[in-house]
Design a protein around this motif. Structure first.
Motif, PDB file in Angstrom:
ATOM      1  N   PRO A   1       0.836  -1.205   0.000  1.00  0.00           N
ATOM      2  CA  PRO A   1       0.000   0.000   0.000  1.00  0.00           C
ATOM      3  C   PRO A   1       0.871   1.256   0.000  1.00  0.00           C
ATOM      4  O   PRO A   1       1.970   1.251   0.542  1.00  0.00           O
ATOM      5  CB  PRO A   1      -0.783  -0.094   1.308  1.00  0.00           C
ATOM      6  CG  PRO A   1      -0.534  -1.435   1.873  1.00  0.00           C
ATOM      7  CD  PRO A   1       0.648  -2.022   1.188  1.00  0.00           C
ATOM      8  N   ILE A   2       0.375   2.295  -0.626  1.00  0.00           N
ATOM      9  CA  ILE A   2       1.062   3.586  -0.599  1.00  0.00           C
ATOM     10  C   ILE A   2       0.615   4.278   0.682  1.00  0.00           C
ATOM     11  O   ILE A   2      -0.569   4.527   0.881  1.00  0.00           O
ATOM     12  CB  ILE A   2       0.720   4.417  -1.852  1.00  0.00           C
ATOM     13  CG1 ILE A   2       1.208   3.678  -3.100  1.00  0.00           C
ATOM     14  CG2 ILE A   2       1.332   5.807  -1.764  1.00  0.00           C
ATOM     15  CD1 ILE A   2       0.760   4.295  -4.405  1.00  0.00           C
ATOM     16  N   LYS A   3       1.553   4.571   1.553  1.00  0.00           N
ATOM     17  CA  LYS A   3       1.251   5.092   2.891  1.00  0.00           C
ATOM     18  C   LYS A   3       1.356   6.615   2.953  1.00  0.00           C
ATOM     19  O   LYS A   3       2.270   7.209   2.371  1.00  0.00           O
ATOM     20  CB  LYS A   3       2.220   4.495   3.921  1.00  0.00           C
ATOM     21  CG  LYS A   3       2.161   2.997   4.026  1.00  0.00           C
ATOM     22  CD  LYS A   3       0.954   2.598   4.813  1.00  0.00           C
ATOM     23  CE  LYS A   3       0.975   1.108   5.107  1.00  0.00           C
ATOM     24  NZ  LYS A   3      -0.197   0.695   5.831  1.00  0.00           N
TER      25      LYS A   3
ATOM     26  N   SER B   1      -5.053   2.366  -2.743  1.00  0.00           N
ATOM     27  CA  SER B   1      -3.797   2.215  -3.478  1.00  0.00           C
ATOM     28  C   SER B   1      -3.526   0.768  -3.885  1.00  0.00           C
ATOM     29  O   SER B   1      -3.078   0.505  -5.002  1.00  0.00           O
ATOM     30  CB  SER B   1      -2.626   2.776  -2.672  1.00  0.00           C
ATOM     31  OG  SER B   1      -2.405   2.026  -1.484  1.00  0.00           O
ATOM     32  N   LEU B   2      -3.787  -0.176  -3.007  1.00  0.00           N
ATOM     33  CA  LEU B   2      -3.532  -1.583  -3.337  1.00  0.00           C
ATOM     34  C   LEU B   2      -4.496  -2.109  -4.404  1.00  0.00           C
ATOM     35  O   LEU B   2      -4.047  -2.716  -5.382  1.00  0.00           O
ATOM     36  CB  LEU B   2      -3.582  -2.427  -2.065  1.00  0.00           C
ATOM     37  CG  LEU B   2      -2.864  -3.751  -2.088  1.00  0.00           C
ATOM     38  CD1 LEU B   2      -1.437  -3.644  -2.565  1.00  0.00           C
ATOM     39  CD2 LEU B   2      -2.899  -4.379  -0.703  1.00  0.00           C
ATOM     40  N   PRO B   3      -5.817  -1.872  -4.266  1.00  0.00           N
ATOM     41  CA  PRO B   3      -6.704  -2.295  -5.352  1.00  0.00           C
ATOM     42  C   PRO B   3      -6.387  -1.643  -6.695  1.00  0.00           C
ATOM     43  O   PRO B   3      -6.470  -2.288  -7.741  1.00  0.00           O
ATOM     44  CB  PRO B   3      -8.105  -1.887  -4.864  1.00  0.00           C
ATOM     45  CG  PRO B   3      -7.991  -1.775  -3.390  1.00  0.00           C
ATOM     46  CD  PRO B   3      -6.573  -1.369  -3.113  1.00  0.00           C
ATOM     47  N   LEU B   4      -5.989  -0.373  -6.673  1.00  0.00           N
ATOM     48  CA  LEU B   4      -5.636   0.307  -7.925  1.00  0.00           C
ATOM     49  C   LEU B   4      -4.380  -0.287  -8.555  1.00  0.00           C
ATOM     50  O   LEU B   4      -4.305  -0.457  -9.774  1.00  0.00           O
ATOM     51  CB  LEU B   4      -5.450   1.811  -7.691  1.00  0.00           C
ATOM     52  CG  LEU B   4      -6.727   2.631  -7.574  1.00  0.00           C
ATOM     53  CD1 LEU B   4      -6.393   4.072  -7.206  1.00  0.00           C
ATOM     54  CD2 LEU B   4      -7.535   2.571  -8.847  1.00  0.00           C
TER      55      LEU B   4
ATOM     56  N   GLU C   1      -6.361  10.003   2.775  1.00  0.00           N
ATOM     57  CA  GLU C   1      -6.635   8.702   3.404  1.00  0.00           C
ATOM     58  C   GLU C   1      -7.334   7.771   2.410  1.00  0.00           C
ATOM     59  O   GLU C   1      -7.081   6.572   2.396  1.00  0.00           O
ATOM     60  CB  GLU C   1      -7.485   8.886   4.661  1.00  0.00           C
ATOM     61  CG  GLU C   1      -6.708   9.471   5.817  1.00  0.00           C
ATOM     62  CD  GLU C   1      -7.546   9.565   7.090  1.00  0.00           C
ATOM     63  OE1 GLU C   1      -8.519   8.809   7.241  1.00  0.00           O
ATOM     64  OE2 GLU C   1      -7.192  10.408   7.931  1.00  0.00           O
ATOM     65  N   GLU C   2      -8.219   8.327   1.596  1.00  0.00           N
ATOM     66  CA  GLU C   2      -8.928   7.521   0.590  1.00  0.00           C
ATOM     67  C   GLU C   2      -7.950   6.967  -0.446  1.00  0.00           C
ATOM     68  O   GLU C   2      -8.033   5.803  -0.850  1.00  0.00           O
ATOM     69  CB  GLU C   2     -10.014   8.358  -0.099  1.00  0.00           C
ATOM     70  CG  GLU C   2     -10.786   7.622  -1.168  1.00  0.00           C
ATOM     71  CD  GLU C   2     -11.614   6.455  -0.640  1.00  0.00           C
ATOM     72  OE1 GLU C   2     -11.956   5.573  -1.460  1.00  0.00           O
ATOM     73  OE2 GLU C   2     -11.921   6.392   0.556  1.00  0.00           O
ATOM     74  N   GLU C   3      -7.001   7.791  -0.884  1.00  0.00           N
ATOM     75  CA  GLU C   3      -5.997   7.328  -1.843  1.00  0.00           C
ATOM     76  C   GLU C   3      -5.136   6.224  -1.243  1.00  0.00           C
ATOM     77  O   GLU C   3      -4.806   5.251  -1.921  1.00  0.00           O
ATOM     78  CB  GLU C   3      -5.131   8.502  -2.312  1.00  0.00           C
ATOM     79  CG  GLU C   3      -5.875   9.458  -3.223  1.00  0.00           C
ATOM     80  CD  GLU C   3      -5.113  10.748  -3.481  1.00  0.00           C
ATOM     81  OE1 GLU C   3      -5.237  11.272  -4.609  1.00  0.00           O
ATOM     82  OE2 GLU C   3      -4.400  11.229  -2.581  1.00  0.00           O
ATOM     83  N   GLU C   4      -4.785   6.364   0.021  1.00  0.00           N
ATOM     84  CA  GLU C   4      -4.031   5.301   0.688  1.00  0.00           C
ATOM     85  C   GLU C   4      -4.867   4.016   0.731  1.00  0.00           C
ATOM     86  O   GLU C   4      -4.362   2.933   0.446  1.00  0.00           O
ATOM     87  CB  GLU C   4      -3.644   5.717   2.113  1.00  0.00           C
ATOM     88  CG  GLU C   4      -2.885   4.642   2.859  1.00  0.00           C
ATOM     89  CD  GLU C   4      -2.547   5.037   4.284  1.00  0.00           C
ATOM     90  OE1 GLU C   4      -1.355   4.937   4.637  1.00  0.00           O
ATOM     91  OE2 GLU C   4      -3.458   5.447   5.035  1.00  0.00           O
TER      92      GLU C   4
END
Length: 123
Positions: free
Chosen positions: A5-7, A22-25, A16-19
């Protein structure tokens, strides 16, 4: 884990939503990339032709990468070098290099004190 994940702690400009996504994207982008490559290969060739070639490439560049790299380092070309710097090497390569007598006696093998066991790509 291949994907991390991008932290926010590392990239404070993300939300927080982007974090959270990040893994599904990353997974979706990888799947799209793979689908594009398969489509290209099936367009220019047949699976019977390109899949054995892909297997050979994967075997030589991934599965046999460490032993092949060490074999190359043991050749006269590299054995006579004063300095060789390798980047993004696995801890396995370092361990196997130290276990090979020729390499262990010919080189001073140095590894980072803070080896990254997660990504396992150390410089």
């Amino acid at each position: 884990k291949l994907l991390q994940p991008i932290k926010i702690s590392k990239y404070p400009d993300i939300t927080e939503e982007e974090e959270k996504v990040s893994l599904p994207l990353q997974t979706m982008c990888g799947a799209i990339f793979d689908a594009i490559l398969v489509h290209i290969m099936n367009t220019v060739s047949t699976p019977d032709e390109w899949q054995p070639l892909k297997k050979t490439i994967v075997d030589n560049l991934n599965k046999k990468k460490v032993p092949r790299t060490l074999d190359i380092l043991e050749t006269e070309t590299y054995a006579n070098s004063d300095i060789i710097a390798l980047q993004e090497v696995s801890s396995s390569l370092i361990d196997q290099a130290k276990s090979r007598k020729i390499l262990d006696e010919s080189f001073w093998i140095v590894a980072p004190a803070d080896m990254d066991a997660v990504r396992d790509q150390n410089s």
